[in-house]
Design an enzyme around this catalytic site. Sequence first.
Site, PDB file in Angstrom:
ATOM      1  NE  ARG A 130      -2.389   2.481   3.852  1.00 39.88           N
ATOM      2  CZ  ARG A 130      -3.829   2.510   4.260  1.00 39.88           C
ATOM      3  NH1 ARG A 130      -5.147   2.580   3.619  1.00 39.88           N
ATOM      4  NH2 ARG A 130      -4.142   4.066   4.670  1.00 39.88           N
ATOM      5  CG  ASN A 147      -4.623   9.578   1.830  1.00 40.62           C
ATOM      6  OD1 ASN A 147      -4.693  11.232   1.889  1.00 40.62           O
ATOM      7  ND2 ASN A 147      -5.713   9.056   2.104  1.00 40.62           N
ATOM      8  CE1 TYR A 201     -10.899  -3.060  -0.103  1.00 41.49           C
ATOM      9  CE2 TYR A 201     -13.397  -2.724   0.657  1.00 41.49           C
ATOM     10  CZ  TYR A 201     -12.015  -4.459   0.757  1.00 41.49           C
ATOM     11  OH  TYR A 201     -11.757  -4.918   1.957  1.00 41.49           O
ATOM     12  CD  GLU A 273     -11.683   4.858  -0.066  1.00 41.58           C
ATOM     13  OE1 GLU A 273     -11.101   3.980  -0.408  1.00 41.58           O
ATOM     14  OE2 GLU A 273     -10.839   5.898   0.860  1.00 41.58           O
TER      15      GLU A 273
END
Lengths: 312, 93
Positions: A130, A147, A201, A273
């Site tokens: 990630r 992020n 997601y 998302e």
Amino acid sequence: RLQPLSTDTFDYSSYHNLDEIYVFMDLLVAENPNLVSKLEIGRSTENRPLYVLKFSKGGTNRPAIWIDTGIHSREWVTQASGVWFAKKIVQDQEKDEGLASILDQMDIFLEIVTNPDGFVFTHTSNRMWRKTRSKRSGSLCVGVDPNRNWNAGFGGSGSSSSPCSETYHGPYANSEPEVEAIVNFVKNHGNIKAFVSIHSYSQLLLYPYGYTTTPVPDVEELHQVAKEAVAALSSLYGTKYTYGSIITTIYQASGGTIDWTYNQGIKYSFTFELRDTGRYGFLLPASQIVPTAQETWLALKVIMRHALEHPY
Amino acid sequence: TEDFVGHQVLRIVPSSDEELRKVQELQDLEHLQLDFWLSPRGTGDPVDVRVPFPSLQPLKVHLEANGVPYSIMIEDVQALVDQEQMQMLRQRR
């Protein structure tokens, strides 16, 4: 391996590695020299170029819209959607009246692979990676959550100080070159009016803030824009989206991208998302790339059009 | 290459504050090496977590002992990764 001869023969319904996406970008630029150019805004930790596609009909420093995909490398549907958006802008630049009017007055910047090191790592070593690939002395763990690395409530709740955590915020704000490159670009440009960062997601459209419960001054307008964007998105395939501020809709998340952009004065800051509701997660089948991109594009157009029609 | 053979993704939907707290506590159990695809948000919101094979049994026991219901969202992560790779190879050919 056969390379696509043009962006018309590129397979948009399949996942692609970094080399293939970079070839796609070069083809798109070559085919549309009067609309598309490729900017290198920096280099990643592992010295890969950070490319941004610029869609512009001319002028200097026009008001602009920023879209990025793939800051979390394992969210493959986002990079794939970014590729589809790029082609869509070229295809529709004249025949879609709404897009044409946006491009008449604004530029669009699209960063398709925001975290190229992580993306390559997902293709070669660990599909579930990630973070970035930066290393820290004193820790065996690699990478920072890009992020959580922005200078907006940096290091606060909803981010981790542990280098082994998936939400590790990094040693200091903008420590990651992938983040710093965007920060420098946004500051130097100075005229970006909408900023959309795309993740997957869970089917959400979110606006600031994530680091504080204090609502943004423009909360009512952003809420309304999000509502309209989600309605447009859902109109295509009936995909259900939730919308709201990050902290009220999901959880506290400090150091996030759009909190920083909003605090920089970019009022129309949103984060998506994308699909899915809980069958495949990050392993969304490639057959869903195009439908996902199609529906997301409708929402993007609402945001872009609103930015065009509500100058500030 | 990291392989995910036997890894499952569990979906947990906490229906009370107590269940939510139990799920949040899982984030601190580093030895289980859980990978939260969707982190805990609130009651009624799904939490998706990839569980390495060696942690499956202890985690399921832990959840069941605390009365936290879960379902299996992905039976075998590696099977989906393999399918994805196959599809990419086919498209390239």
